[in-house]
Design an enzyme around this catalytic site. Structure first.
Site, PDB file in Angstrom:
ATOM      1  N   ASP A 281     -25.068 -27.646 -10.500  1.00  0.00           N
ATOM      2  CA  ASP A 281     -24.354 -28.229 -11.638  1.00  0.00           C
ATOM      3  C   ASP A 281     -23.170 -27.384 -12.109  1.00  0.00           C
ATOM      4  O   ASP A 281     -22.144 -27.922 -12.525  1.00  0.00           O
ATOM      5  CB  ASP A 281     -25.324 -28.507 -12.795  1.00  0.00           C
ATOM      6  CG  ASP A 281     -26.199 -27.303 -13.142  1.00  0.00           C
ATOM      7  OD1 ASP A 281     -26.512 -26.520 -12.225  1.00  0.00           O
ATOM      8  OD2 ASP A 281     -26.546 -27.126 -14.315  1.00  0.00           O
TER       9      ASP A 281
ATOM     10  N   CYS B  79     -35.266 -24.838  -2.495  1.00  0.00           N
ATOM     11  CA  CYS B  79     -35.885 -24.074  -1.404  1.00  0.00           C
ATOM     12  C   CYS B  79     -37.074 -23.341  -2.009  1.00  0.00           C
ATOM     13  O   CYS B  79     -37.413 -23.537  -3.171  1.00  0.00           O
ATOM     14  CB  CYS B  79     -34.865 -23.112  -0.790  1.00  0.00           C
ATOM     15  SG  CYS B  79     -34.432 -21.803  -1.912  1.00  0.00           S
TER      16      CYS B  79
ATOM     17  N   LYS C 202     -24.189 -10.712   5.161  1.00  0.00           N
ATOM     18  CA  LYS C 202     -24.385 -12.152   5.401  1.00  0.00           C
ATOM     19  C   LYS C 202     -23.661 -12.976   4.343  1.00  0.00           C
ATOM     20  O   LYS C 202     -22.853 -13.843   4.649  1.00  0.00           O
ATOM     21  CB  LYS C 202     -25.867 -12.470   5.375  1.00  0.00           C
ATOM     22  CG  LYS C 202     -26.208 -13.950   5.278  1.00  0.00           C
ATOM     23  CD  LYS C 202     -27.693 -14.219   5.403  1.00  0.00           C
ATOM     24  CE  LYS C 202     -28.416 -14.178   4.100  1.00  0.00           C
ATOM     25  NZ  LYS C 202     -28.300 -15.400   3.294  1.00  0.00           N
ATOM     26  N   ASN C 203     -23.944 -12.714   3.064  1.00  0.00           N
ATOM     27  CA  ASN C 203     -23.445 -13.594   2.005  1.00  0.00           C
ATOM     28  C   ASN C 203     -21.945 -13.461   1.797  1.00  0.00           C
ATOM     29  O   ASN C 203     -21.290 -14.399   1.351  1.00  0.00           O
ATOM     30  CB  ASN C 203     -24.221 -13.349   0.706  1.00  0.00           C
ATOM     31  CG  ASN C 203     -25.670 -13.819   0.852  1.00  0.00           C
ATOM     32  OD1 ASN C 203     -25.999 -14.534   1.796  1.00  0.00           O
ATOM     33  ND2 ASN C 203     -26.513 -13.389  -0.056  1.00  0.00           N
TER      34      ASN C 203
ATOM     35  N   ASP D  58     -32.363 -10.253  -4.878  1.00  0.00           N
ATOM     36  CA  ASP D  58     -32.622 -10.237  -3.429  1.00  0.00           C
ATOM     37  C   ASP D  58     -33.370  -8.988  -2.979  1.00  0.00           C
ATOM     38  O   ASP D  58     -33.729  -8.890  -1.814  1.00  0.00           O
ATOM     39  CB  ASP D  58     -31.306 -10.336  -2.653  1.00  0.00           C
ATOM     40  CG  ASP D  58     -30.735 -11.729  -2.739  1.00  0.00           C
ATOM     41  OD1 ASP D  58     -29.635 -11.960  -2.238  1.00  0.00           O
ATOM     42  OD2 ASP D  58     -31.400 -12.594  -3.337  1.00  0.00           O
TER      43      ASP D  58
ATOM     44  N   ARG E 204     -32.913 -15.115   9.421  1.00  0.00           N
ATOM     45  CA  ARG E 204     -31.703 -15.619   8.749  1.00  0.00           C
ATOM     46  C   ARG E 204     -30.852 -14.470   8.225  1.00  0.00           C
ATOM     47  O   ARG E 204     -29.648 -14.600   8.081  1.00  0.00           O
ATOM     48  CB  ARG E 204     -32.080 -16.504   7.554  1.00  0.00           C
ATOM     49  CG  ARG E 204     -32.876 -17.719   7.903  1.00  0.00           C
ATOM     50  CD  ARG E 204     -33.136 -18.571   6.701  1.00  0.00           C
ATOM     51  NE  ARG E 204     -31.887 -18.944   6.042  1.00  0.00           N
ATOM     52  CZ  ARG E 204     -31.792 -19.918   5.155  1.00  0.00           C
ATOM     53  NH1 ARG E 204     -32.872 -20.593   4.818  1.00  0.00           N
ATOM     54  NH2 ARG E 204     -30.649 -20.212   4.591  1.00  0.00           N
TER      55      ARG E 204
ATOM     56  N   ARG F  44     -32.502 -24.555  -7.206  1.00  0.00           N
ATOM     57  CA  ARG F  44     -31.142 -24.221  -6.721  1.00  0.00           C
ATOM     58  C   ARG F  44     -30.149 -25.350  -7.012  1.00  0.00           C
ATOM     59  O   ARG F  44     -29.501 -25.890  -6.143  1.00  0.00           O
ATOM     60  CB  ARG F  44     -31.184 -23.931  -5.217  1.00  0.00           C
ATOM     61  CG  ARG F  44     -32.243 -22.973  -4.748  1.00  0.00           C
ATOM     62  CD  ARG F  44     -32.044 -21.534  -5.166  1.00  0.00           C
ATOM     63  NE  ARG F  44     -30.864 -20.899  -4.632  1.00  0.00           N
ATOM     64  CZ  ARG F  44     -30.815 -20.251  -3.468  1.00  0.00           C
ATOM     65  NH1 ARG F  44     -31.867 -20.217  -2.706  1.00  0.00           N
ATOM     66  NH2 ARG F  44     -29.706 -19.666  -3.065  1.00  0.00           N
ATOM     67  N   PRO F  45     -30.012 -25.809  -8.254  1.00  0.00           N
ATOM     68  CA  PRO F  45     -29.042 -26.868  -8.558  1.00  0.00           C
ATOM     69  C   PRO F  45     -27.606 -26.380  -8.346  1.00  0.00           C
ATOM     70  O   PRO F  45     -27.366 -25.175  -8.181  1.00  0.00           O
ATOM     71  CB  PRO F  45     -29.309 -27.152 -10.029  1.00  0.00           C
ATOM     72  CG  PRO F  45     -29.928 -25.931 -10.561  1.00  0.00           C
ATOM     73  CD  PRO F  45     -30.695 -25.308  -9.438  1.00  0.00           C
TER      74      PRO F  45
ATOM     75  N   ARG G  90     -28.233 -23.913   2.453  1.00  0.00           N
ATOM     76  CA  ARG G  90     -27.583 -24.431   1.248  1.00  0.00           C
ATOM     77  C   ARG G  90     -26.214 -23.807   1.017  1.00  0.00           C
ATOM     78  O   ARG G  90     -25.388 -24.366   0.318  1.00  0.00           O
ATOM     79  CB  ARG G  90     -28.490 -24.275   0.057  1.00  0.00           C
ATOM     80  CG  ARG G  90     -28.919 -22.849  -0.202  1.00  0.00           C
ATOM     81  CD  ARG G  90     -29.889 -22.747  -1.301  1.00  0.00           C
ATOM     82  NE  ARG G  90     -29.647 -23.675  -2.358  1.00  0.00           N
ATOM     83  CZ  ARG G  90     -28.668 -23.649  -3.244  1.00  0.00           C
ATOM     84  NH1 ARG G  90     -27.848 -22.732  -3.204  1.00  0.00           N
ATOM     85  NH2 ARG G  90     -28.502 -24.539  -4.159  1.00  0.00           N
TER      86      ARG G  90
HETATM   87  C1  EPZ Z   1     -26.457 -16.368  -3.948  1.00  0.00           C
HETATM   88  O1  EPZ Z   1     -27.124 -17.604  -4.084  1.00  0.00           O
HETATM   89  C2  EPZ Z   1     -27.023 -15.745  -2.696  1.00  0.00           C
HETATM   90  N1  EPZ Z   1     -26.745 -16.613  -1.536  1.00  0.00           N
HETATM   91  C3  EPZ Z   1     -28.527 -15.555  -2.871  1.00  0.00           C
HETATM   92  O2  EPZ Z   1     -29.011 -14.900  -1.721  1.00  0.00           O
HETATM   93  C4  EPZ Z   1     -28.783 -14.662  -4.083  1.00  0.00           C
HETATM   94  O3  EPZ Z   1     -30.173 -14.552  -4.283  1.00  0.00           O
HETATM   95  C5  EPZ Z   1     -28.128 -15.296  -5.316  1.00  0.00           C
HETATM   96  O4  EPZ Z   1     -26.720 -15.506  -5.052  1.00  0.00           O
HETATM   97  C6  EPZ Z   1     -28.260 -14.424  -6.555  1.00  0.00           C
HETATM   98  O5  EPZ Z   1     -27.708 -13.180  -6.321  1.00  0.00           O
HETATM   99  C7  EPZ Z   1     -25.513 -16.600  -1.001  1.00  0.00           C
HETATM  100  O6  EPZ Z   1     -24.605 -15.913  -1.450  1.00  0.00           O
HETATM  101  C8  EPZ Z   1     -25.319 -17.496   0.200  1.00  0.00           C
HETATM  102  P1  EPZ Z   1     -26.634 -18.244  -7.990  1.00  0.00           P
HETATM  103  P2  EPZ Z   1     -26.568 -18.662  -5.182  1.00  0.00           P
HETATM  104  O7  EPZ Z   1     -25.756 -19.428  -8.035  1.00  0.00           O
HETATM  105  O8  EPZ Z   1     -25.097 -18.591  -5.246  1.00  0.00           O
HETATM  106  C9  EPZ Z   1     -28.893 -21.071 -11.024  1.00  0.00           C
HETATM  107  C10 EPZ Z   1     -30.227 -14.730   0.223  1.00  0.00           C
HETATM  108  O9  EPZ Z   1     -31.221 -14.040   0.202  1.00  0.00           O
HETATM  109  N2  EPZ Z   1     -27.787 -22.010 -10.792  1.00  0.00           N
HETATM  110  O10 EPZ Z   1     -26.112 -16.916  -8.440  1.00  0.00           O
HETATM  111  O11 EPZ Z   1     -27.204 -19.975  -4.908  1.00  0.00           O
HETATM  112  C11 EPZ Z   1     -29.753 -20.885  -9.780  1.00  0.00           C
HETATM  113  O12 EPZ Z   1     -30.718 -21.915  -9.706  1.00  0.00           O
HETATM  114  C12 EPZ Z   1     -29.906 -15.665  -0.899  1.00  0.00           C
HETATM  115  O13 EPZ Z   1     -29.342 -14.698   1.107  1.00  0.00           O
HETATM  116  C13 EPZ Z   1     -27.734 -23.187 -11.551  1.00  0.00           C
HETATM  117  O14 EPZ Z   1     -28.590 -23.436 -12.391  1.00  0.00           O
HETATM  118  O15 EPZ Z   1     -27.186 -18.039  -6.504  1.00  0.00           O
HETATM  119  C14 EPZ Z   1     -30.361 -19.536 -10.007  1.00  0.00           C
HETATM  120  O16 EPZ Z   1     -31.483 -19.652 -10.847  1.00  0.00           O
HETATM  121  C15 EPZ Z   1     -31.172 -16.088  -1.586  1.00  0.00           C
HETATM  122  N3  EPZ Z   1     -26.713 -24.055 -11.326  1.00  0.00           N
HETATM  123  C16 EPZ Z   1     -29.250 -18.771 -10.735  1.00  0.00           C
HETATM  124  O17 EPZ Z   1     -28.357 -19.753 -11.264  1.00  0.00           O
HETATM  125  C17 EPZ Z   1     -25.718 -23.806 -10.409  1.00  0.00           C
HETATM  126  O18 EPZ Z   1     -24.784 -24.618 -10.270  1.00  0.00           O
HETATM  127  C18 EPZ Z   1     -28.452 -17.844  -9.829  1.00  0.00           C
HETATM  128  O19 EPZ Z   1     -27.993 -18.609  -8.750  1.00  0.00           O
HETATM  129  C19 EPZ Z   1     -25.805 -22.609  -9.644  1.00  0.00           C
HETATM  130  C20 EPZ Z   1     -26.844 -21.723  -9.861  1.00  0.00           C
END
Ligand code: EPZ
Length: 419
Positions: free
Chosen positions: A128, A120, A25-26, A308, A400, A125-126, A96
């Site tokens: 930044d 969510c 998916k991702n 995950d 999903r 999920r910011p 998102r």
């Molecule tokens: C991806 O989300 C995946 N989604 C998530 O899978 C997965 O849990 C996650 O990576 C971690 O492996 C997709 O690929 C579509 P991150 P993503 O940015 O990119 C913080 C599922 O089950 N953060 O690696 O959103 C964030 O809040 C989903 O399909 C910031 O602070 O994850 C989190 O605490 C759930 N600022 C951490 O980093 C930012 O700009 C990791 O988030 C971005 C992220």
């Protein structure tokens, strides 16, 4: 109102047989976004039939891109002359990952207007780190009425350090930098298989990306990218979920079409908990354990234990011998499934980022509710071993990320039906 579907699962049957894993998916979501970087048609194979994929199709269609299924799992994406740069709230709020079109929009149309993805169930999920990257590449970013607007004259390469190896931020910045002028270095980049696959896809389109899978990824901008044909890798989290399904029911299952290397941390943890796991180049065999031992888990960025898979592993630990501690280091609020597992008789205490799970003899059926994708999967896993028939509502969360879940589980002997 989301569809009112429920799962009814009668526990107690050890799973036996072979299950085939679908496309990731991702990986599909970020590669679909990356297609927008070229004016030429791209063909994506092994795309999973999932709600999140349908949502991403809606988003890129609304931008003016032609997307169609040319067979059951093959998408044709033709981004020749799209010109709409706005991804609306009603679409982005459902998924998102739509935010991943921002990099390609900036690179192709030099502007983007995307609804700020809401938080969510698993956290705020910011975005930044994404915005820090786009600013570093020269974009002017403003926010108004819940939308993020970005404009740039010319994207210019730069060095970007991201505070956390964010999967999405690494992907979004990589996509924008591919068509920037000059070289971009992403420091503290995410190393996940989906990030490496996106880089491989971009390089096949003609991008110049080095260091994929390492802390520093270097992107040398090029003038244009071509359309390509690409096969999406199997979904490591779907594969890992079926590994736990085999373990929790003390079954004997072959999981086909999965890359064992991408599940190394899960395999190690399952072996530590007493499972016999053997692997071939594209399959994993899980066989009868002599009872599951409790083990401790800390979720970490890849190659650490994947966040995950945290909920699914917690379900397994609820009936393990002993007490395990699971620490969630990636998201700040990803234990929603603990409450519903407790309703099934689990003994789980939450203390901040730690959950303490004391193994119990058995789980019992109870009406429960999915609150997010992987938490919902954990409830399915608990129900497969619980005494009685468990009713799981709000299973649209589960749809999903899992293709034909009830069919695949039934083919392994589980007693599952959707109502
Ligand atoms: C991806 O989300 C995946 N989604 C998530 O899978 C997965 O849990 C996650 O990576 C971690 O492996 C997709 O690929 C579509 P991150 P993503 O940015 O990119 C913080 C599922 O089950 N953060 O690696 O959103 C964030 O809040 C989903 O399909 C910031 O602070 O994850 C989190 O605490 C759930 N600022 C951490 O980093 C930012 O700009 C990791 O988030 C971005 C992220």
């Amino acid at each position: 109102m989301q569809n009112p579907d429920k799962f009814l699962i009668t526990g107690g049957k050890p799973l036996k047989g072979t299950v085939v894993i679908d496309g990731a998916k991702n990986s599909a979501l970020s590669i679909m976004a990356a297609c927008l970087l070229s004016r030429e048609v791209s063909i994506l194979e092994n795309v999973p039939r999932l709600k999140d994929v349908y949502s991403m199709i809606e988003v890129i269609k609304i931008l003016g891109v032609n997307v169609e299924w040319i067979d059951n799992n093959t998408l044709s994406i033709d981004p020749d002359d799209f010109n709409n740069y706005e991804a609306p709230y009603e679409l982005v709020k459902t998924m998102r990952a739509s935010f991943l079109v921002m990099g390609p929009l900036l690179a192709r149309l030099k502007k983007a207007k995307i609804s700020l993805p809401g938080g969510c169930a698993i956290g705020a999920r910011p975005v930044d780190f994404h915005l820090k990257g786009f600013r570093a590449l020269g974009a002017n970013i403003t926010t108004e009425k819940g939308y993020i607007k970005a404009e740039v004259k010319e994207l210019k390469g730069n060095d970007i350090y991201i505070d956390f190896p964010s999967l999405g931020a690494t992907e979004n910045i990589m996509m924008a930098a591919s068509l920037a002028e000059g070289t971009t270095m992403i420091e503290n980049a995410a190393k996940d298989p989906e990030v490496i696959e996106l880089g491989n896809f971009l390089n096949k389109m003609g991008a110049k990306i080095d260091g994929l899978g390492n802390d520093i990824v270097t992107i040398t901008g090029v003038k244009s990218l071509k359309g390509v044909k690409y096969r999406i890798i199997p979904d490591r989290i779907e594969g890992g979920t079926y590994m736990i399904a085999a373990a929790i029911t003390r079954g004997n299952v072959e999981i086909k079409n999965v890359n064992p290397y991408y599940l190394k941390s899960c395999i190690v943890k399952l072996e530590e908990s007493g499972l016999r796991v053997s692997t071939k180049d594209d399959s994993i065999f899980i066989s009868d354990p002599e009872g599951i031992k409790s083990v401790d888990i800390k979720t970490m960025p890849f190659p650490g234990f994947p966040t995950d898979m945290q909920a699914q592993f917690m379900a397994l630990m609820t009936i393990a011998n002993g007490t395990s501690i699971i620490t969630e280091n990636v998201f700040e609020n990803r234990f929603a499934h603990a409450g519903d597992l407790r309703r099934m008789g689990a003994d789980i205490k939450i203390e901040g980022r730690n959950s303490i799970i004391k193994g119990v003899k058995k789980l019992s059926a109870a009406p429960v509710m999915a609150s997010d994708l992987r938490g919902g999967a954990a409830l399915v896993l608990g129900a497969l071993v619980a005494e009685g028939t468990t009713e799981i509502s709000r299973i649209y969360h589960i749809d999903r990320g899992y293709v034909r879940l009830e069919e695949k589980l039934r083919s392994l002997g589980a007693n599952v039906r959707r109502e």
